[in-house]
Scaffold this motif. Structure first.
Motif, PDB file in Angstrom:
ATOM      1  N   ALA A 189       0.824  -1.208   0.000  1.00 30.43           N
ATOM      2  CA  ALA A 189       0.000   0.000   0.000  1.00 30.43           C
ATOM      3  C   ALA A 189       0.854   1.252   0.000  1.00 30.43           C
ATOM      4  CB  ALA A 189      -0.937  -0.014   1.203  1.00 30.43           C
TER       5      ALA A 189
ATOM      6  N   GLN B 160      -7.957  -8.726  -3.256  1.00 29.00           N
ATOM      7  CA  GLN B 160      -8.241  -7.931  -2.072  1.00 29.00           C
ATOM      8  C   GLN B 160      -7.048  -7.080  -1.684  1.00 29.00           C
ATOM      9  OE1 GLN B 160     -11.238  -7.791  -0.546  1.00 29.00           O
ATOM     10  NE2 GLN B 160     -10.472  -6.230   0.875  1.00 29.00           N
ATOM     11  N   GLU B 161      -5.859  -7.637  -1.787  1.00 31.50           N
ATOM     12  CA  GLU B 161      -4.650  -6.884  -1.462  1.00 31.50           C
ATOM     13  C   GLU B 161      -4.447  -5.710  -2.428  1.00 31.50           C
ATOM     14  OE1 GLU B 161       0.162  -7.652  -0.755  1.00 31.50           O
ATOM     15  OE2 GLU B 161      -1.235  -9.336  -0.924  1.00 31.50           O
TER      16      GLU B 161
ATOM     17  N   GLU C 246     -13.945  -3.884  -4.947  1.00 36.54           N
ATOM     18  CA  GLU C 246     -13.930  -4.839  -3.845  1.00 36.54           C
ATOM     19  C   GLU C 246     -14.327  -6.212  -4.407  1.00 36.54           C
ATOM     20  OE1 GLU C 246     -14.955  -7.457  -0.989  1.00 36.54           O
ATOM     21  OE2 GLU C 246     -16.619  -6.522  -2.081  1.00 36.54           O
TER      22      GLU C 246
ATOM     23  N   TYR D 274      -6.810  -4.188  -4.163  1.00 36.32           N
ATOM     24  CA  TYR D 274      -7.898  -3.238  -3.917  1.00 36.32           C
ATOM     25  C   TYR D 274      -7.586  -2.371  -2.696  1.00 36.32           C
ATOM     26  CZ  TYR D 274     -12.451  -1.553  -2.334  1.00 36.32           C
ATOM     27  OH  TYR D 274     -13.473  -0.764  -1.881  1.00 36.32           O
ATOM     28  N   GLU D 275      -7.140  -3.000  -1.616  1.00 41.43           N
ATOM     29  CA  GLU D 275      -6.842  -2.248  -0.399  1.00 41.43           C
ATOM     30  C   GLU D 275      -5.681  -1.277  -0.616  1.00 41.43           C
ATOM     31  OE1 GLU D 275      -6.209  -5.106   2.665  1.00 41.43           O
ATOM     32  OE2 GLU D 275      -8.339  -5.698   2.759  1.00 41.43           O
TER      33      GLU D 275
END
Length: 263
Positions: A2, A256-257, A95, A259-260
């Motif tokens: 991130a 998911q990773e 998501e 997207y986050e």
């Protein structure tokens, strides 16, 4: 990851707008991409390539493709080498549970979809638990971002010659990426995102369009310039059993990773 994406965004915001390279919206299915395409068309008009699927793209004459200033479609990461042109690429992530649910809805209501006959009678739980549907679920967004060492032209020749159905090439591209090992997929998808000029998420679509406008040096969109198009009927969203939710989370860990990292 991130923090690396955040650093990349800071650098991208300081980039000078580009006027030489066409914009490519790398449309991952069921991420509000129809709305993005609608907005792009409002500015580019007939300078936006009309092809949406890879199957349509490869049927267009090369001399026509050279004239377009914008592309928006399901071309994975293979458009730039196919065109032989540098592109300014942007994309939207969603998501994973919501994206998968929307994909399930789409297949059920689209008789032309190659999986329609099997999926049309499935509940959302059935859809997730059916191994035959992994191609439409398992880290689907990462696989769309991943660039494999293949030629779109070669794959197109192979599949359009042997299968005349509308989505033969698109289906082949999705199937080709399914066997990838997870570390390779994560690395390839992350690299693809690092090369993007703008990354957005479905829930903040207007913010994404503003970034694209700045990169492309085109007018900024009004706050409500683009309504959500082709939106899933939320009141028929369907519920997952605990077992199927666990399976879906496990199948979309990389998505998911990513997207986050983007939100």
């Amino acid at each position: 990851m991130a923090s690396r994406i955040a650093q990349l965004r800071n650098w991208l915001e300081k980039r000078a707008p580009t006027q030489d390279c066409p914009i490519y919206f790398q449309h991952i299915p069921k991420t509000a991409g129809v709305s993005v395409r609608t907005w792009l068309h409002s500015y580019y008009g007939d300078r936006l390539c009309p092809a949406w699927l890879a199957d349509d793209l490869v049927r267009l004459a090369p001399e026509l493709l050279r004239d377009y200033k914008a592309f928006a479609g399901h071309f994975h990461s293979y458009l730039e080498p196919y065109l032989g042109r540098n592109l300014v690429t942007v994309t939207v992530l969603r998501e994973p549970v919501a994206r998968t649910r929307s994909h399930w809805h789409h297949v059920r209501r689209a008789p032309e979809h190659p999986h329609h006959l099997r999926v049309t009678g499935q509940t959302f739980t059935d859809f997730v638990m059916d191994d035959l549907n992994r191609v439409m679920i398992e880290d689907y967004q990462a696989r769309y971002l991943m660039k494999l060492p293949l030629s779109l032209e070669v794959v197109a020749h192979r599949h359009t010659r042997t299968d005349a159905t509308l989505s033969a090439l698109s289906e082949a591209l999705e199937q080709t990426s399914l066997p990838l090992c997870k570390p390779e997929l994560l690395e390839g998808a992350t690299l693809a995102l690092k090369r993007m000029a703008a990354i957005g998420v479905t829930e903040r679509l207007h913010d994404f369009l503003v970034r694209v406008a700045k990169v492309a040096n085109i007018p900024l969109p009004a706050a409500k310039a683009v309504p959500y198009t082709n939106a899933t009927e939320q009141n028929h969203a369907g519920e997952l059993s605990p077992e199927s939710l666990r399976r879906l989370r496990d199948l979309t860990r990389i998505d998911q990773e990513l997207y986050e990292a983007a939100i």
